[in-house]
Design a protein around this motif. Structure first.
Motif, short mmCIF file in Angstrom:
data_model
loop_
_atom_site.label_atom_id
_atom_site.label_comp_id
_atom_site.label_asym_id
_atom_site.label_seq_id
_atom_site.Cartn_x
_atom_site.Cartn_y
_atom_site.Cartn_z
N LEU A 155 -5.94 -10.98 -28.69
CA LEU A 155 -7.02 -11.58 -27.88
C LEU A 155 -7.98 -12.84 -28.49
CD1 LEU A 155 -8.36 -9.03 -25.28
CD2 LEU A 155 -6.68 -11.29 -24.40
N ARG A 156 -7.81 -12.80 -29.98
CA ARG A 156 -9.12 -13.53 -30.31
C ARG A 156 -8.00 -14.48 -31.02
NH1 ARG A 156 -9.60 -14.15 -36.36
NH2 ARG A 156 -10.75 -16.35 -36.32
N TRP A 157 -6.80 -14.23 -30.97
CA TRP A 157 -5.50 -14.94 -31.54
C TRP A 157 -5.44 -16.39 -30.16
CZ3 TRP A 157 -6.15 -17.49 -35.71
CH2 TRP A 157 -6.75 -17.33 -37.29
N THR A 158 -5.06 -15.37 -29.50
CA THR A 158 -4.85 -16.28 -27.82
C THR A 158 -5.57 -17.61 -27.45
OG1 THR A 158 -3.48 -14.05 -27.32
CG2 THR A 158 -4.01 -15.90 -25.61
N GLU A 159 -6.98 -16.61 -27.59
CA GLU A 159 -8.10 -17.90 -27.50
C GLU A 159 -7.98 -19.95 -27.89
OE1 GLU A 159 -10.56 -17.47 -25.59
OE2 GLU A 159 -10.97 -15.67 -24.32
N ASP A 160 -7.54 -18.74 -29.65
CA ASP A 160 -7.40 -19.61 -30.56
C ASP A 160 -6.49 -20.69 -30.47
OD1 ASP A 160 -8.02 -21.10 -32.94
OD2 ASP A 160 -5.57 -20.59 -33.33
N THR A 161 -5.23 -20.03 -29.36
CA THR A 161 -4.02 -20.51 -28.96
C THR A 161 -3.85 -21.75 -27.99
OG1 THR A 161 -2.46 -18.64 -29.78
CG2 THR A 161 -1.19 -20.26 -28.27
N TRP A 162 -4.70 -20.89 -27.00
CA TRP A 162 -4.67 -22.26 -25.84
C TRP A 162 -5.71 -23.37 -25.74
CZ3 TRP A 162 -0.70 -22.36 -22.47
CH2 TRP A 162 0.18 -21.46 -22.46
N PHE A 163 -6.68 -22.80 -26.23
CA PHE A 163 -7.56 -23.71 -25.57
C PHE A 163 -8.02 -24.81 -27.35
CE2 PHE A 163 -9.48 -20.47 -23.26
CZ PHE A 163 -9.09 -21.13 -22.50
N GLU A 164 -7.44 -24.34 -28.43
CA GLU A 164 -7.56 -24.98 -29.34
C GLU A 164 -7.03 -25.79 -30.08
OE1 GLU A 164 -10.20 -25.83 -32.33
OE2 GLU A 164 -11.73 -24.05 -31.61
N VAL A 165 -5.17 -24.62 -29.83
CA VAL A 165 -3.60 -25.57 -30.29
C VAL A 165 -3.81 -26.00 -28.93
CG1 VAL A 165 -1.72 -25.27 -31.04
CG2 VAL A 165 -3.72 -23.66 -32.20
N ALA A 166 -3.23 -25.80 -28.29
CA ALA A 166 -2.62 -26.66 -26.59
C ALA A 166 -3.12 -27.14 -26.45
CB ALA A 166 -2.53 -24.96 -25.85
N PHE A 167 -4.77 -26.90 -25.99
CA PHE A 167 -6.13 -27.94 -25.32
C PHE A 167 -5.69 -29.24 -26.56
CE2 PHE A 167 -9.29 -29.59 -23.38
CZ PHE A 167 -9.11 -30.34 -22.64
N LEU A 168 -6.83 -28.47 -27.44
CA LEU A 168 -6.90 -30.27 -28.40
C LEU A 168 -5.73 -30.53 -29.13
CD1 LEU A 168 -10.45 -28.48 -29.41
CD2 LEU A 168 -9.92 -29.82 -27.56
N ARG A 213 -16.35 -20.00 -29.04
CA ARG A 213 -15.39 -21.65 -29.48
C ARG A 213 -15.29 -22.37 -28.13
NH1 ARG A 213 -15.75 -26.87 -30.24
NH2 ARG A 213 -13.65 -27.27 -31.40
N SER A 214 -14.44 -21.44 -27.22
CA SER A 214 -13.53 -21.39 -26.43
C SER A 214 -14.74 -21.79 -25.39
CB SER A 214 -12.74 -20.24 -25.61
OG SER A 214 -12.17 -19.65 -26.72
N ASN A 215 -15.54 -20.66 -24.95
CA ASN A 215 -16.36 -21.76 -24.03
C ASN A 215 -17.04 -23.20 -24.21
OD1 ASN A 215 -16.47 -19.65 -22.72
ND2 ASN A 215 -18.17 -18.73 -23.43
N GLU A 216 -17.36 -23.82 -25.61
CA GLU A 216 -17.66 -25.08 -26.51
C GLU A 216 -16.66 -26.09 -25.98
OE1 GLU A 216 -18.83 -24.40 -30.38
OE2 GLU A 216 -20.13 -23.39 -30.31
N ILE A 217 -15.49 -25.66 -26.12
CA ILE A 217 -14.16 -26.57 -25.92
C ILE A 217 -13.97 -26.20 -24.36
CG2 ILE A 217 -11.86 -27.46 -25.00
CD1 ILE A 217 -11.49 -25.07 -28.80
N ILE A 218 -14.40 -25.57 -23.71
CA ILE A 218 -14.56 -25.86 -21.96
C ILE A 218 -15.70 -26.49 -21.83
CG2 ILE A 218 -14.79 -24.15 -19.63
CD1 ILE A 218 -12.94 -21.34 -21.20
N ALA A 219 -16.51 -26.05 -21.89
CA ALA A 219 -18.23 -26.97 -21.39
C ALA A 219 -17.97 -28.32 -21.69
CB ALA A 219 -19.19 -26.43 -21.94
N ALA A 220 -17.14 -28.94 -22.32
CA ALA A 220 -17.35 -30.33 -23.03
C ALA A 220 -16.16 -31.14 -22.16
CB ALA A 220 -16.58 -30.33 -24.44
N HIS A 221 -15.67 -30.61 -21.38
CA HIS A 221 -14.03 -31.30 -21.05
C HIS A 221 -14.33 -31.00 -19.16
CE1 HIS A 221 -12.75 -30.91 -25.32
NE2 HIS A 221 -12.34 -31.87 -24.69
N SER A 222 -13.01 -31.70 -18.61
CA SER A 222 -13.39 -31.75 -17.31
C SER A 222 -12.11 -30.83 -17.05
CB SER A 222 -12.99 -32.61 -16.72
OG SER A 222 -12.31 -32.97 -15.50
N LEU A 223 -12.07 -30.26 -15.89
CA LEU A 223 -10.93 -28.87 -15.27
C LEU A 223 -9.93 -30.02 -15.68
CD1 LEU A 223 -13.22 -26.65 -13.01
CD2 LEU A 223 -12.50 -26.18 -15.96
#
Length: 176
Positions: free
Chosen positions: A62-75, A118-128
């Motif tokens: 789950l830790r790495w899944t957070e990274d996959t979706w918000f760091e790698v896929a989104f950013l 970190r995921s929540n920081e990314i989510i907060a900084a961007h539009s849905l």
């Protein structure tokens, strides 16, 4: 962890508050399922056909899944060097993000907490409605909204796995 920390989001709120609220609730349930376990219990395999599916393995995944979706896929971060993307011969998955037998539970929890923050920081900084920057995958161009829904599904599914594994490890059970 007190039950008061595991609260559903408000009945009436904007979409972001509700989505992040539901995801945070599932993350709290994941953490709760780890409370009171020893390192040995967290790494005990109780499903013969899925030996990597331990409390520790799921937590790391789950830790790495957070990274996959918000760091790698989104950013659009480079996936190279991340354990969830390591492949063996002929592209076979190695599942390195699940292989954590030597990592103490406290460290796995701290790493998960940091990834969620970190995921929540990314989510907060961007539009849905913003779209992901990982052009190598079709889902890398999904909206942040889609990725949030997916992470909610992924986290809730594994929280259910943890529920069963925890009961098999030491008899503890509970919904939330």
């Amino acid at each position: 962890m007190t039950e008061s920390m595991r609260r559903r989001p408000p009945f009436v709120a904007d979409e972001r508050t509700q989505l992040v609220g539901w995801l945070d609730l599932q993350r709290e349930i994941v953490r709760w399922k780890c409370e009171g376990l020893t390192d040995e219990e967290a790494h005990r395999s109780v499903i013969p056909t899925s030996p990597l599916m331990t409390v520790g393995g799921i937590l790391s995944h789950l830790r790495w899944t957070e990274d996959t979706w918000f760091e790698v896929a989104f950013l659009g971060a480079d996936p190279i060097g991340r354990p969830q993307f390591e492949e063996g011969e002929n592209g076979a998955e190695l599942d390195l993000d699940w292989q954590v037998d030597e990592v103490p539970l406290d460290q796995l929890l701290a790493d998960y907490e940091q990834a969620c923050d970190r995921s929540n920081e990314i989510i907060a900084a961007h539009s849905l409605d913003d779209v992901g920057q990982q052009s190598a995958w079709p889902s890398g161009g999904a909206t942040l909204r889609w990725m949030l829904h997916h992470m909610l599904e992924e986290t809730a599914r594994h929280a259910g796995h943890l529920d069963l594994i925890r009961e098999l490890v030491d008899g503890e059970k509970g919904y939330y």
